[in-house]
Design an enzyme around this catalytic site. Structure first.
Site, PDB file in Angstrom:
ATOM      1  N   GLY A 500       0.965  -1.278   0.101  1.00  0.00           N
ATOM      2  CA  GLY A 500      -0.124   0.050  -0.028  1.00  0.00           C
ATOM      3  C   GLY A 500       1.058   1.400   0.065  1.00  0.00           C
ATOM      4  O   GLY A 500       1.991   1.303   0.216  1.00  0.00           O
ATOM      5  N   GLY A 502       0.477   5.719   0.187  1.00  0.00           N
ATOM      6  CA  GLY A 502      -0.381   7.069   0.548  1.00  0.00           C
ATOM      7  C   GLY A 502       0.499   8.366   0.410  1.00  0.00           C
ATOM      8  O   GLY A 502       1.505   8.184  -0.371  1.00  0.00           O
ATOM      9  N   PHE A 504       2.009  10.202   2.402  1.00  0.00           N
ATOM     10  CA  PHE A 504       3.198  10.248   3.125  1.00  0.00           C
ATOM     11  C   PHE A 504       4.247   9.185   3.162  1.00  0.00           C
ATOM     12  O   PHE A 504       5.086   9.245   4.016  1.00  0.00           O
ATOM     13  CB  PHE A 504       2.918  10.754   4.606  1.00  0.00           C
ATOM     14  CG  PHE A 504       2.206  12.254   4.655  1.00  0.00           C
ATOM     15  CD1 PHE A 504       1.119  12.354   5.130  1.00  0.00           C
ATOM     16  CD2 PHE A 504       2.746  13.239   4.080  1.00  0.00           C
ATOM     17  CE1 PHE A 504       0.183  13.771   5.087  1.00  0.00           C
ATOM     18  CE2 PHE A 504       2.179  14.568   3.959  1.00  0.00           C
ATOM     19  CZ  PHE A 504       0.867  14.682   4.739  1.00  0.00           C
ATOM     20  N   VAL A 507       4.005   1.411   2.305  1.00  0.00           N
ATOM     21  CA  VAL A 507       3.588   0.384   3.389  1.00  0.00           C
ATOM     22  C   VAL A 507       4.286  -1.207   2.771  1.00  0.00           C
ATOM     23  O   VAL A 507       3.567  -1.479   1.646  1.00  0.00           O
ATOM     24  CB  VAL A 507       2.271   0.186   3.824  1.00  0.00           C
ATOM     25  CG1 VAL A 507       2.261  -0.917   4.897  1.00  0.00           C
ATOM     26  CG2 VAL A 507       1.727   1.525   4.411  1.00  0.00           C
ATOM     27  N   ASP A 630      -9.199  11.123   9.125  1.00  0.00           N
ATOM     28  CA  ASP A 630      -9.059  10.421   7.691  1.00  0.00           C
ATOM     29  C   ASP A 630      -9.590   9.314   7.870  1.00  0.00           C
ATOM     30  O   ASP A 630      -9.019   8.188   7.366  1.00  0.00           O
ATOM     31  CB  ASP A 630      -7.462  10.558   7.304  1.00  0.00           C
ATOM     32  CG  ASP A 630      -7.302  10.204   5.787  1.00  0.00           C
ATOM     33  OD1 ASP A 630      -6.084   9.776   5.636  1.00  0.00           O
ATOM     34  OD2 ASP A 630      -8.226  10.570   5.168  1.00  0.00           O
TER      35      ASP A 630
END
Length: 809
Positions: A500, A502, A504, A507, A630
């Site tokens: 994954g 995002g 920032f 993962v 979020d």
């Protein structure tokens, strides 16, 4: 493949194969080795499994998704020598028939859901005594409860590894354990074991690892322990042990890691402990140790981590400690050390964490600390330090430094809020006193001093939180890890381990467990420090994670703040790995690798309850009210039991007072996720629990309809909220996720076509549709445009729980 009736070896280990156990393999009766390990196979094993493979020697099913009971018929493959079924979801009891396998050498069943509640469930231990060739028995991380039977002492005298860590075992450690003289690895930690450590353990002269930590053991360390001269890992932390530490620790010259923290040990630290030159980790915090730190500490040439915090040690910090040049972690807070910070610390250039807070240290802060390249956390708060504060290096980052409770310090970074230095203050204390007497006669300066004192008082009240490191490492957390360990765990941050990404960071899936025999799956979140705001997001996430703990929040294991192989700053967080990915992947499976994923209504309701409980806890029950900011499906992760865990606190905000929506933290430069962000945030409003309620409402609507709030259908003024609202009350079925409607049809087929079956189906289907309608109604109430019209979070939990209970009935 089932036609290869002469095949003897079949191994497809370490791939990405999935699905049920291939039935054609059951035709391969000539198989000697069957290796399906480290894939994604799932399903149950048939009860007659063992009858298919009469010639099998090696069965490797480890690290898959198999579940259900372990067939007792496996023992019909009477030639079996190796059974590896670890890291699955097998449940039930361990078959006692395994004891009939005369040639059994390795039995690996760790990290499953195997149970034992009474003597009958533990009968497999008694029968395994017949396996005279058994060398390895690994049962850690299961659900084995009750008392460990005395029969464990009757296992093969050749057994080398016995692991039972991470279960629910109670009672005493059997004295006969000392008869297993070939043991090199014994782990009983993280259970409910009580009583004393039996002296007979001292007979295990080959023992290298002894883990008894996190139990309820009492009494003293038996002297026989110090006969285990081959031991390199000794863990007895988090018990109720007491007494003085013996000088006989000096006998254990192969010790590399010693965990003694959170006991009741008293007396002085024996200098002999510091004679172990290969020692790399020493944790002795939270005891009642007294006296001075032995000057022979310089003999610890290999020491990397030392934690002697929260004791009653006193005297000066030995200057010889500077010779321990491999130290990266020093925690000495909560003692009575006095004198200056040794100048010899200048040689500790690899330090990453230094905590000397809550002592009686005096003198100036050494200038060399600002030259330490790798240090990322420095806590010198609540001492008697004086003089001018350095301004370079780590002192530029006020969030990584704590100097509270040192009123004589001055200057430094303005963000540290120290009073300015005046006329040689840092070098001449007698002139500082004379100057102070002179200036107090000036009313304006006196007023400034009063303001400074008031600010200090405010900071003192907050010091308990602010003096903590970026992540407070609880007893359940792993020690801080290095960049190299994470690099190794993720195969060099390989793209095939990327799970994954995002705004920032990215993962990765990794496998690591620095203190045990397993390679524990973890999720490593690597922060992209080149992205604007990433560093602040990392600090914010650390601040949130250190103060929260709930079954429906993603559990943090440890963190890393260091440099990479190129000398660049590197920050990462390590979490528990969630086997079933994110809610996003399940709601929209057509866009992911596994298109067979499907969430039934019951699962969606349970997930919604889990998420509601997590958000309610953050706001109403944590030490400081927190808003997540979020909440969306990709930040809801699912474990192997499909329990939901809310993740990603990079945008989380703390609120001043629970329930006080008028005193909100600033929301400048807020970045959320389009479609899930409350509309008031777009108008510059501050963070609030009402914003999380809105996001939860959108999440509910998405779970019920199967449509994202950013669906191409929603153009102009049409939103997911309006789309659902327009369908009430007559066209609800038109907007429900089609897969949920198919689920109802399948239930009808399963019930049959008789009038009685049809009536039963109609009653249950009516209840299902009523729950769906209630779920949509709650989603609409939560996602109203006006924050004042939204339901309170605790009321959301009650409503969602009630809907789920109605469906269950």
């Amino acid at each position: 493949m089932g036609k290869l009736d002469s095949l003897t070896w079949l191994t497809v280990e370490t791939n990405r194969l999935s699905g049920a156990f291939p039935s054609s393999v059951y035709n391969l009766s000539s198989l000697v080795l069957l290796g399906l390990g480290d894939n994604q196979f799932s399903g149950t094993l048939p009860p007659n499994f063992g009858f298919f493979f009469p010639n099998l020697h090696n069965l490797s099913l480890y690290r898959n998704k198999f579940y259900g009971p372990i067939p007792s018929s496996i023992a019909n493959a009477s030639s079996l020598q190796v059974i590896q079924m670890d890291a699955n979801a097998f449940s039930g009891v361990v078959p006692s028939t395994f004891g009939t396998l005369k040639n059994l050498t390795y039995l690996l069943l760790w990290e499953n859901q195997l149970e034992a509640r009474n003597d009958d469930d533990w009968s497999f231990i008694k029968t395994l005594a017949n396996c005279t060739h058994l060398q390895v028995l690994e049962l850690q991380t299961n659900r084995l409860g009750g008392v460990l039977p005395v029969a464990v002492s009757n296992l093969s005298k050749g057994i080398r590894r016995l692991t039972l860590r991470g279960n629910l075992i109670s009672g005493n450690i059997p004295r006969g354990i000392g008869d297993l003289v070939s043991l090199t690895f014994l782990t009983l930690g993280n259970n409910l074991i009580n009583g004393t450590i039996p002296r007979t353990i001292g007979k295990l002269h080959n023992l290298g690892v002894l883990d008894l930590g996190n139990n309820q053991l009492s009494g003293q360390i038996p002297s026989s322990i110090f006969n285990l001269t081959r031991m390199y890992h000794f863990s007895i932390d988090m018990n109720q042990l007491q007494g003085a530490l013996s000088p006989s620790f000096g006998n254990l010259q192969n010790l590399q890691k010693v965990y003694l923290f959170a006991n009741n040990f008293s007396g002085t630290i024996p200098k002999e402990l510091f004679s172990i030159s290969v020692l790399t980790l020493l944790s002795m915090s939270q005891n009642s140790l007294t006296g001075a730190l032995p000057t022979k500490i310089h003999q610890l040439k290999s020491i990397n981590m030392m934690d002697i915090s929260e004791n009653e040690l006193y005297g000066e910090i030995p200057s010889t400690m500077g010779n321990c040049e491999l130290l990266v972690f020093i925690d000495m807070h909560g003692n009575n050390f006095q004198g200056k910070i040794p100048q010899s610390f200048d040689k500790l250039r690899g330090l990453e964490i230094l905590d000397l807070s809550r002592n009686n240290l005096s003198g100036n802060i050494p200038d060399f600390l600002q030259e330490f390249r790798y240090i990322n956390y420095l806590n010198l708060s609540f001492n008697n330090l004086d003089g001018e504060t350095p301004k370079g290096g780590i002192f530029r980052n006020a969030s990584a430094v704590s100097l509270l409770g040192n009123p004589k310090l001055c200057g430094g970074n303005l963000q540290l809020h120290l009073h300015p230095c005046s006329g040689g203050e840092s070098k001449r204390p007698h002139r500082r006193a004379a100057l102070f007497i002179a200036v107090i006669t000036i009313p304006s300066v006196a007023l400034c001093i009063a303001v400074v004192i008031l600010i200090c008082i405010i900071f003192l009240r907050c010091s308990k939180r602010k003096s903590s490191p970026p992540l407070v490492h609880s007893n359940e957390m792993l020690p801080r890890v290095t960049y190299y360990e994470l690099f190794k765990a993720t195969d060099g941050f390989s793209p095939r381990n990327l799970i994954g990404f995002g705004s920032f960071g990215s993962v990765y899936k990794g496998k690591m467990d620095p203190t045990g025999p397993t390679r524990k799956p973890v999720a490593v979140k690597v922060i992209n420090l080149g992205q604007h705001g990433a560093s602040k997001s990392f600090m914010r996430e650390c601040e949130a994670l250190r103060s929260i703990r709930h079954r429906n929040l993603l559990k943090i294991l440890t963190s890393c703040s260091s440099v990479d192989s190129h000398g660049n700053d590197f920050k990462a967080l390590v979490f528990e790995f969630m086997q079933n990915g994110s809610l996003e992947q399940w709601l929209h499976p057509g866009e992911n690798e596994n298109c067979e994923k499907h969430l039934g209504l019951a699962q969606r309701l349970n997930i919604a309850v889990d998420v509601a409980l997590a958000i309610s806890y953050l706001y109403c029950h944590s030490s400081r009210p927190i808003v997540h900011c979020d909440l969306k499906p990709s930040n809801v992760l699912l474990d192997d039991e499909m329990t939901a865990h809310v993740s990603d606190f990079g945008l989380a905000r703390f609120l001043p007072d629970s329930g006080d929506s008028k005193k909100l933290t600033s929301f400048s430069a807020f970045k959320g996720s389009i479609g899930y962000v409350a509309p008031e945030y777009g108008m510059g409003c501050n963070a609030s629990i009402e914003g999380d309620v809105y996001s939860f409402g959108i999440l509910l609507l998405e779970m019920a309809t199967g449509r994202r709030p950013t669906d191409v259908l929603f153009v102009g003024d049409l939103t997911l909220h309006k789309y659902v609202q327009m369908a009430f009350p007559d066209r609800v079925l038109d907007i429900v996720d089609p897969s949920l409607l198919r689920e109802g049809t399948e239930r009808n087929i399963a019930h049959g076509t008789s009038p009685e079956s049809m009536n039963e189906y109609l009653v249950k289907e009516e209840a299902r549709l009523a729950c769906l309608a209630s779920m949509l109604t709650l989603g609409l109430t939560c996602s109203k445009d006006s924050p004042k019209e939204r339901i309170q979070m605790e009321a959301v939990v009650k409503e969602m729980t009630a809907i789920t209970e109605v469906f269950s009935c």
